[in-house]
Structures are given as C-alpha cells and as structure tokens.
Design an enzyme around this catalytic site. Structure first.
Site, PDB file in Angstrom:
ATOM      1  N   GLU A  30     -17.198  -4.514  24.886  1.00  0.00           N
ATOM      2  CA  GLU A  30     -16.404  -5.746  24.953  1.00  0.00           C
ATOM      3  C   GLU A  30     -15.189  -5.677  24.023  1.00  0.00           C
ATOM      4  O   GLU A  30     -14.087  -6.083  24.379  1.00  0.00           O
ATOM      5  CB  GLU A  30     -17.271  -6.960  24.574  1.00  0.00           C
ATOM      6  CG  GLU A  30     -18.435  -7.230  25.521  1.00  0.00           C
ATOM      7  CD  GLU A  30     -19.650  -6.352  25.251  1.00  0.00           C
ATOM      8  OE1 GLU A  30     -19.678  -5.646  24.216  1.00  0.00           O
ATOM      9  OE2 GLU A  30     -20.582  -6.354  26.078  1.00  0.00           O
TER      10      GLU A  30
ATOM     11  N   HIS B 280     -28.309 -15.379  25.250  1.00  0.00           N
ATOM     12  CA  HIS B 280     -27.197 -15.266  26.191  1.00  0.00           C
ATOM     13  C   HIS B 280     -26.476 -16.585  26.433  1.00  0.00           C
ATOM     14  O   HIS B 280     -25.493 -16.623  27.159  1.00  0.00           O
ATOM     15  CB  HIS B 280     -27.699 -14.725  27.533  1.00  0.00           C
ATOM     16  CG  HIS B 280     -28.004 -13.259  27.512  1.00  0.00           C
ATOM     17  ND1 HIS B 280     -28.795 -12.682  26.548  1.00  0.00           N
ATOM     18  CD2 HIS B 280     -27.608 -12.250  28.331  1.00  0.00           C
ATOM     19  CE1 HIS B 280     -28.887 -11.381  26.778  1.00  0.00           C
ATOM     20  NE2 HIS B 280     -28.164 -11.085  27.844  1.00  0.00           N
TER      21      HIS B 280
ATOM     22  N   HIS C 141       0.851  -1.190   0.000  1.00  0.00           N
ATOM     23  CA  HIS C 141       0.000   0.000   0.000  1.00  0.00           C
ATOM     24  C   HIS C 141       0.891   1.245   0.000  1.00  0.00           C
ATOM     25  O   HIS C 141       1.475   1.601   1.022  1.00  0.00           O
ATOM     26  CB  HIS C 141      -0.909  -0.003   1.220  1.00  0.00           C
ATOM     27  CG  HIS C 141      -1.788  -1.218   1.278  1.00  0.00           C
ATOM     28  ND1 HIS C 141      -1.341  -2.441   1.738  1.00  0.00           N
ATOM     29  CD2 HIS C 141      -3.077  -1.408   0.892  1.00  0.00           C
ATOM     30  CE1 HIS C 141      -2.330  -3.336   1.645  1.00  0.00           C
ATOM     31  NE2 HIS C 141      -3.383  -2.732   1.136  1.00  0.00           N
TER      32      HIS C 141
ATOM     33  N   HIS D  91      -4.396   4.128  -3.153  1.00  0.00           N
ATOM     34  CA  HIS D  91      -4.416   3.364  -1.889  1.00  0.00           C
ATOM     35  C   HIS D  91      -3.485   2.149  -1.924  1.00  0.00           C
ATOM     36  O   HIS D  91      -2.784   1.857  -0.965  1.00  0.00           O
ATOM     37  CB  HIS D  91      -5.847   2.909  -1.581  1.00  0.00           C
ATOM     38  CG  HIS D  91      -5.928   1.856  -0.522  1.00  0.00           C
ATOM     39  ND1 HIS D  91      -6.052   2.155   0.816  1.00  0.00           N
ATOM     40  CD2 HIS D  91      -5.868   0.497  -0.604  1.00  0.00           C
ATOM     41  CE1 HIS D  91      -6.076   1.023   1.508  1.00  0.00           C
ATOM     42  NE2 HIS D  91      -5.965   0.002   0.676  1.00  0.00           N
TER      43      HIS D  91
END
Ligand SMILES: Cc1ncc(C[n+]2csc(CCOP(=O)(O)OP(=O)(O)O)c2C)c(N)n1
Ligand SMILES: [Mg+2]
Length: 671
Positions: free
Chosen positions: A414, A476, A35, A265
């Site tokens: 999380e 859950h 890149h 890019h």
C-alpha cells in the site's frame, strides 16, 4: 582520507565539487541549522552526474523529456540547492542560498517540489523519494509506449542514504522496480555507514548489495569520490536492462574534523571547522563566493542540454497535431471536455435505472465510462483488484512486455503504491488512482500526506469503508480513518451515498490539479438516492439538501455514504410523526467548507436540532453539529465510539445502534 591526493588527481572536477561543499557550509552556517555532511559526501557523485549524464536544461526546467533527479535523502537539501544555483536555474539565486531555511525562501529546510521547478519531489521523510521515483520510472515507460521513444526517453536518478534504504517502504519500491525491470531508474546509495545515532551497525547489518540483487537490480560498488569510477558506473547502469543501484562508498562531511562521524550528519557551524575544511579543499574564496571560472564551468553544464531540448522540440513538432495537443493537455493536468459529458450521461442513466449497488461497484461503473475517454488514467490495486473494483475492461496490464498497460498489480504494497502513484502524477502526463481497504489507509498514510503537502492530485480508492464490510471484523473495519483523512490539509475526502454521487466525486477528483482525493466506498449495497437527474454536480458543493422537511423544519439529519440511506429512513419516521425533517448529504466536507457562508447557512440553518449519522467516530463532526458563528445547535451523533466486530453487516448496524430508529429517537430526544 587523503584530500590532497583527491584534489590533485582531478583538479577541475575537484573545484566544481568543492563549490557545492563550500556553499553547503556557508548556507548552513548562516542558517545555523541544516545537514552539512551528506552534500559534502555526495558532491563528487552529483558533480559527475550533472556534468556528464543528467539530461536537463537549467533555463527550461520543466522540459518534458528531461531526466528526473530526486534527492531521496532530502535532509541533504543544500546539495540540490547548490546544484540548481551553480547550473543557473533562475529560481535559485545567490540570495536564495543565503536565505536557506528562512521565512519565504524557496530554499526550504527540505526540498519542496511546489517551491522550485528543479525539485521534482518533496523529500525529507526518508524512503519517500526512492519509492516515489519508481512511479516516475513507470510513468516514463507508459508514456513512451503512448508517444514513442523520440518523444519520451529519459532517466530517473535518485540519491538515497542509509536511512532511505532502512525504511521499510524502500523494499516495496525495490520489489516493484525489479519486477517491472525499470531499467531507466538509477539509484545512488550514499554508503557512508553513518546515521544520526552513530554507525549503521548500531541498528542494521543488511547486505544492501545482496538485497538489491535479490530484488532484481543491477548493482555496482564504487568509490564515491572517484570521478572516473562514478562516470563508468553511470554508463554501465544506463546499459543495464534492470534498475540499477550504485553503492557509492563515501565519507560523510568529507574533509572536515567531523568526517566519518555522526557529528558530521547535522549542521556544521563551527567557524574553525569550516575554515579548516575549506583550507583542505583548497577553497580560498569568501563566504558564498564562487570564483567566476568555476561558476562559468557550472553554467556550461546547465546549458549543455539546451541543444538536446531544441532537437526534442523539433521532434515533438513532427508528431501529429492531435498527439501534440493530447500530450500537452495530459501534462497540464487538464481533463478533456468529454469527461463531463460521460459523467452527465451516466448520472442520467443511473437516476433513471436506480440500481442498488455498493459504492465500490458504483466507482467501477464510473471508471468504465471515464477510462476510455481519459487516456492518462492509470489504475491499480494493492492486491485487492476484485474487492476495490478498480480495473476496467479497456486498460490492459502494465508489464515488461506491455508498457502501455494502464492497470498496475501493485502487490501487497500500500505504501509503495501510494508513493509510486504520487511519482506518476509528478512525472506528468498520468492520472493515477489505486485501491486498498479504507482501513489500510494507515499503511499508505506517509505518501498520502505527502500527496496533500506536495499538491499532487493522486486518487486513493478506499473501499470497505466501515463496519458495513461485515464478517472480516474489526481488524478490517475502519472507524477513525475518515477523521484522519479529513484532518489532513488539502485533501478531498469523498464518501458518496450512491452511484450518482460517486460519479460526481470522480469527476472532481480527476479534474483537481493540486489536491489528492480519498474515495471512501462501501462493500455493501446501497440504493440509488439521487433518482431525480440534475445536470449540476451537487457533490462539488460538498453538502446539499437531499430531502427537505415537509411542514415546519424541526430536525436536520446530516449523513455521508452508507448512512444517508439510514438518515432518509429516519426522516420518514419523523415526518410520519409530523416532525419536519431535512436530510443533508455531505459527500465532501472540505468542499462544503469552501462554499460561501450564505450557502452553508442555507443548507444548515440555525434553529432545528441536528443529528449526524456516520458509521465512524464522531471526531470532527462537531464543526457541522455546531451552528455557524460557533453557537451550538442542539446536536446528537449516531456512529461508532469503539472498534467494530465480526458479524454480518446488518447485525453490526443493529448492535452499534446505527439504525433509523436510533437516529429518529436521538432527534426526538433533542426536541
Ligand atoms: C521517516 C523519517 N524518519 C526519521 C527522519 C529523521 N532523520 C533525518 S536524517 C536521518 C538519518 C539518516 O541517515 P542517512 O540516510 O544515512 O543520512 P546521513 O546521516 O548519511 O546523511 C534521520 C533519522 C526522517 N527525516 N524521516
Ligand atoms: Mg548515512
């Protein structure tokens, strides 16, 4: 873009930055991949940062009080490799640059922390670097509180692109950094308005400046090609009491025909484009050549921090020997001798008292004895402290006015928590652990994978690990998460059956140096099964005979965690019918797989039928149900083959057939 004007405005600066651009073009052309655009666009920012601000000593890359530089936009890896080569890091030779992306090179496609000392974080998955950086900045605050400003006083600098800021985890990181006023975290946003598919506008109109401000950051907007503006912005960022974002307006693939386009890019390999770009830069040296004068200017930058480092070493020598030893031990990731002593004492006490508790509670009981003797642990939970049982009395809460606090309220983040924990561990001197529900492993997964790949011993405390959590229902109740975690290379997945195994698991997790751990823990109470005290850490063998067959061994039951109790009850039933049955507890498959073949065959001899029981999917179990040497034993599995349901735990175990009766019947059916 008037390249000639940029060149003539700051000729010295320009040629140093041009060296980065030229090396980038050459290495990517040689590799025929990579890149190019990002290093070409951010070369000016990086040059000013390294020349004027970054505290580092290229000859001592692991100096503990160095500034950390994190290339969150990891695809721009030639930026960091060029910088490391130019400033004189010994590991990055010109050959390494020439071998960019090739087999065995340290200059991998994306920067990998375990290949090069100058690479603090493995990056490439966008958003990880900036989120991991938050943990570095937190670790620095905690360590400063522990050792004082004269020993710990450095910055964490990050280069992040449009992609890093678009990834959701970046908001988790921003919120945390803003809330905790992590003023030594400085992020450069490579504001080039280009991603792979085209302009950012194709998919996003977020006002990043307002977003960072709203999250509690100090924000500046500058021309990312103007060295004076870059310098002044870093200066101001250092003075701010908040984390800082410097929006650097840049041109991707600067000075080439691909400038400002998404074509810029990726890999720019066209010889004419490269020749034209170099001509525009005024770069006349051949491929991979850096004129001696420019190289020596860069090497002087690499040596600039040596005096600082020496002074620091003097200051370090002035603190007490005890503190020095403690600092060095924690940085090396060595556990203190006391750890094993407190674990053994707890094991003995538990075997005597045989409490009936959930293993999440067992984990807390272990942490209560470990945290006081392991000053480098930092605990936390993603808003489930009372459920994950991760907080012990002595830790204190990490906060703006309590930097020494060793417990973090991560909030409902999380992924951000997992990434930041990785950052704390990578920073050095800290052993992070953090909790959420096992089911939300998914939300933390990209950072858990990077922990494994990057050899970071982060501990993920995953409670509520099966249908045994009951009424919260299938949203859950994890069923596939053990398999996913076990499928990840270099990860210990511990599923202890009682407090003794929990203590043994924690001991291993906290002494591991290069392997993350997942602790899979129950919500429901379990009996103590290890009632006979053994000094030896049996969990370290991964699996072991918990109860052997009486009489002729006809059945082996394999189980983990909450289902070991069920296997033991099934054994009683089978033994009562004269069927000799062994129960093997398997708290950590990965460690069992590491044992020699003789031990594995002693634990799982060929011959008897095998039945595994685990309240999760069968996926993966066949490697243990299958005999050694690939011969299938007569084998069965009792577990889950669907999502769970919402009901009390005992009813769920009945409904899904995870019962001693069913295990015994399955074994008998195979005899
Ligand atoms: C999580 C993740 N998704 C996708 C990719 C693939 N990818 C690499 S770079 C990139 C575009 C990044 O855009 P930006 O950060 O603006 O970089 P620039 O094009 O400016 O160099 C993408 C989608 C990735 N590396 N990580
Ligand atoms: Mg971009």
């Amino acid at each position: 873009m008037d390249i000639a004007a940029l060149r003539s405005a700051n000729p010295d600066h320009w040629m140093k930055a041009a060296a980065i651009r030229a090396l980038t073009l050459d290495a990517i052309a040689a590799a025929n991949s990579g890149h190019s655009g990002m290093p070409m666009g951010m070369a000016d920012v990086a040059t000013v940062l390294f020349e004027k601000h970054l505290k580092f000593d290229a000859k001592n890359p692991l100096w503990a009080d160095r500034d950390r530089f994190i290339l969150s936009a990891g695809h721009g890896s030639m930026l960091i490799y060029s910088l490391l080569y130019l400033t004189g890091y010994e590991q990055v030779t010109l050959d390494e640059i020439k071998n960019f992306r090739q087999m065995g090179a340290k200059t991998a496609g994306h920067p990998e922390n375990f290949l090069l000392d100058g690479v603090e974080v493995t990056t490439g998955p966008l958003g990880q670097g900036i989120s991991t950086a938050v943990g570095f900045a937190m670790a620095e605050e905690i360590q400063r509180a522990q050792y004082g400003k004269k020993i710990v006083d450095h910055h964490t600098y990050v280069i992040a692109g449009d992609g890093c800021l678009m990834e959701g985890v970046s908001q988790e990181a921003l919120g945390l950094a803003g809330r905790h006023e992590l003023s030594k975290l400085i992020v450069f946003w490579d504001n080039n308005n280009i991603t792979i598919d085209g302009t950012v506008e194709l998919s996003d109109r977020t006002n990043q400046v307002q977003r960072f401000k709203a999250s509690g950051w100090h924000v500046q907007e500058i021309d990312g090609h103007n060295p004076a503006e870059i310098d002044a912005a870093i200066e101001a960022a250092k003075k701010s009491g908040k984390p800082s974002m410097i929006a650097c307006k840049t041109h991707i693939a600067l000075g080439s025909s691909a400038q400002d386009t998404s074509k810029g890019h990726g890999a720019l390999t066209d010889p004419k484009l490269i020749a034209d770009a170099k001509a525009a830069y005024g770069w006349t040296a051949g491929p991979f050549e850096v004129p001696a004068e420019i190289k020596s200017q860069w090497e002087a930058i690499g040596a600039r921090g040596a005096a600082d480092r020496k002074e620091w070493e003097g200051r370090f020598a002035s603190i007490s020997e005890r503190k020095q030893a403690e600092f060095n031990r924690a940085y090396a990731g060595d556990a203190p001798k006391k750890l094993s002593a407190v674990v053994k004492a707890l094991k003995k006490q538990i075997s005597d008292e045989a409490p009936k508790v959930a293993t999440r509670k067992s984990s807390e009981m272990v942490l209560e004895v470990i945290n006081p003797v392991l000053g480098e642990t930092v605990g936390g939970s993603a808003d489930l402290t009372g459920s994950n049982n991760t907080k012990t009395g002595d830790l204190g809460i990490f906060d703006v006015d309590n930097r020494g606090g060793r417990y973090v309220y991560w909030g409902i983040r999380e992924h951000g928590m997992a990434a930041a924990m990785n950052g704390m561990a990578l920073h050095g001197g800290i052993r992070p652990y953090g909790g959420t529900f096992m089911c939300f492993t998914d939300y933390a997964r990209p950072a858990m994978r990077l922990a494994a790949l990057s050899k970071i011993p982060t501990v993920f405390v995953m409670t509520h690990d099966s249908i045994g959590l009951g009424e919260d229902g299938p949203t859950h109740q994890p069923v596939e998460h053990l398999a996913i975690s076990r499928a990840t290379p270099n990860t210990y997945v511990f599923r202890p059956c009682d407090t003794v195994e929990a203590a043994e698991s924690w001991e291993i997790a906290l002494t591991a140096k290069e392997t993350p751990s997942v602790l899979s823990l129950t919500r429901q109470n379990l009996p103590t099964l290890r009632t006979e005290h053994k000094v030896k850490n049996l969990t370290a063998q991964g699996a072991y005979v918990l109860a052997d067959a009486e009489g002729k061994r006809q059945v082996i039951l394999l189980a983990t965690g909450s289902e070991v109790e069920i296997a033991m009850a099934a054994r009683e039933k089978l033994q009562a019918e004269g069927i000799g049955t062994r129960v093997v507890s398997m708290p950590c498959w990965e460690l069992f797989a590491q044992q020699d073949e003789a031990y594995r065959k002693r634990v799982l001899p060929g011959g008897p039928v095998r039945v595994a029981v685990e309240a999760a999917t069968r996926f993966g179990w066949d490697q243990w149900l299958c005999g050694e040497r690939g011969k299938y034993a007569k084998a069965g599995f009792v577990g889950m083959d669907s999502f769970g349901a919402s009901a009390p735990a005992e009813q769920l175990y009945e409904k899904f057939g995870i019962t001693a009766e069913n295990v015994a019947a399955t074994a008998k059916g195979l005899l």
